[in-house]
Design a protein around this motif. Structure first.
Motif, short mmCIF file in Angstrom:
data_model
loop_
_atom_site.label_atom_id
_atom_site.label_comp_id
_atom_site.label_asym_id
_atom_site.label_seq_id
_atom_site.Cartn_x
_atom_site.Cartn_y
_atom_site.Cartn_z
N GLY A 42 0.84 -1.22 -0.08
CA GLY A 42 -0.11 -0.22 0.04
C GLY A 42 0.76 1.23 0.19
O GLY A 42 2.02 1.16 0.09
N CYS A 45 4.64 2.30 1.94
CA CYS A 45 5.16 1.27 2.66
C CYS A 45 6.63 1.18 2.53
O CYS A 45 7.31 0.27 2.93
N ASP A 219 4.70 -4.07 4.11
CA ASP A 219 3.72 -3.50 5.06
C ASP A 219 4.20 -2.34 5.86
O ASP A 219 5.19 -2.27 6.36
N LYS A 221 2.45 -0.86 8.39
CA LYS A 221 2.51 -0.81 9.79
C LYS A 221 3.51 -1.45 10.59
O LYS A 221 4.01 -1.00 11.18
N GLU A 240 -2.80 -13.48 4.89
CA GLU A 240 -2.56 -11.98 5.49
C GLU A 240 -3.76 -11.17 5.03
O GLU A 240 -4.01 -10.89 3.85
N GLN A 242 -3.77 -7.69 5.09
CA GLN A 242 -3.38 -6.58 4.27
C GLN A 242 -3.23 -7.04 2.81
O GLN A 242 -3.57 -6.21 1.94
N PHE A 246 -5.39 -5.81 -0.49
CA PHE A 246 -4.60 -5.33 -1.54
C PHE A 246 -5.07 -6.26 -2.85
O PHE A 246 -5.38 -5.36 -3.83
N ARG A 249 -8.84 -5.77 -4.00
CA ARG A 249 -9.45 -4.50 -3.74
C ARG A 249 -10.42 -4.06 -5.06
O ARG A 249 -11.62 -3.40 -4.66
#
Length: 257
Positions: A42, A45, A219, A221, A240, A242, A246, A249
């Motif tokens: 994203g 990152c 990632d 975060k 996962e 995330q 992705f 989406r």
């Protein structure tokens, strides 16, 4: 199935940071010869930061980066420059010189890094622009052509020195779907026709699924890679949250419309 192709690029436990600010850590990856390796994740990152490190613009604060088994940062500046001559880079904007024609832009690396005569350089420029379908525009300036044509011109310049490793930063950004698909096909032709290895930063799912056969997912975060594999494998088999969000989406966005 084990991939027996030669490893061209590798990172082991790399940390990328700007001063005290860590962008990504624990990066380990292998890019095989002839593959199209995707750097995914994203916004924010560190995808472009990782690419900058791979082309020698950012030294890792920890870990090791190797090109064909050679530690990139342990050598002299001259040795790194020699390795860089194996790289071709297409920046997100195309990064063409606005004061030069397309032909002059493509000729620039040949003039700077070879002793070729002007008539030989001209023929090579015609060859590179012809490969990307821009020979008729050789004497046009970047301002006279479309965004998609500027990307292709940037690609012609990236392959001017016949590099065996190509780096692309969001090549499809800002392009319409048809132009983006044509650029994807051009990248596949480069891989297949020239035997090049490609590292691509992209968030365009259709492009990733079409051309990439391996990759890493960063990632923002946790600041660590959380998945490895081809975009298609990550879409179909990675749990996962995330990564799943992705990779799915577009389907999710369609469901909200």
């Amino acid at each position: 199935m084990t991939d027996t192709r030669k490893t061209v690029l590798s990172m082991q436990d790399v940390t990328l940071a700007f001063g005290p600010k860590v962008i990504q850590k624990n990066i380990s990856l292998e890019v095989k010869k002839g593959s199209i390796f995707a750097v995914m994740g994203g916004s924010g990152c560190g995808k472009s930061t990782l690419l900058k490190s791979m082309i020698g613009l950012l030294r890792p604060t920890a870990g090791e980066y190797q090109v064909d088994g050679e530690n990139y940062w342990s050598g002299t500046e001259a040795e790194r420059t020699e390795l860089n001559h194996r790289f071709g880079v297409l920046f997100q904007s195309g990064a063409l010189w606005s004061s030069m024609t397309l032909g002059e832009n493509v000729a620039l690396p040949l003039q700077m890094f070879t002793d070729l005569k002007p008539d030989v350089i001209r023929r090579l420029v015609e060859l590179k622009l012809g490969f990307v379908g821009l020979l008729p525009a050789i004497d046009m300036s970047p301002s006279e052509i479309s965004g998609g044509m500027r990307k292709r011109a940037g690609l012609a310049r990236a392959i001017a020195l016949d590099p065996d490793i190509l780096f692309f930063d969001e090549p499809s950004a800002g392009l319409d779907p048809i132009t983006s698909a044509r650029l994807d096909d051009l990248i596949l032709n480069l891989r297949d026709g020239l035997g090049a290895t490609v590292v691509i930063v992209s968030h365009e799912l259709s492009s990733l699924f079409h051309i990439a056969d391996d990759g890493i997912f960063l990632d923002a975060k946790s600041k660590i890679p959380i998945a490895h594999g081809s975009p298609r494998d990550l879409r179909d088999h990675c749990d996962e949250p995330q990564v799943h969000a992705f990779m799915h989406r577009e389907r999710n966005e369609e469901g909200r419309n």
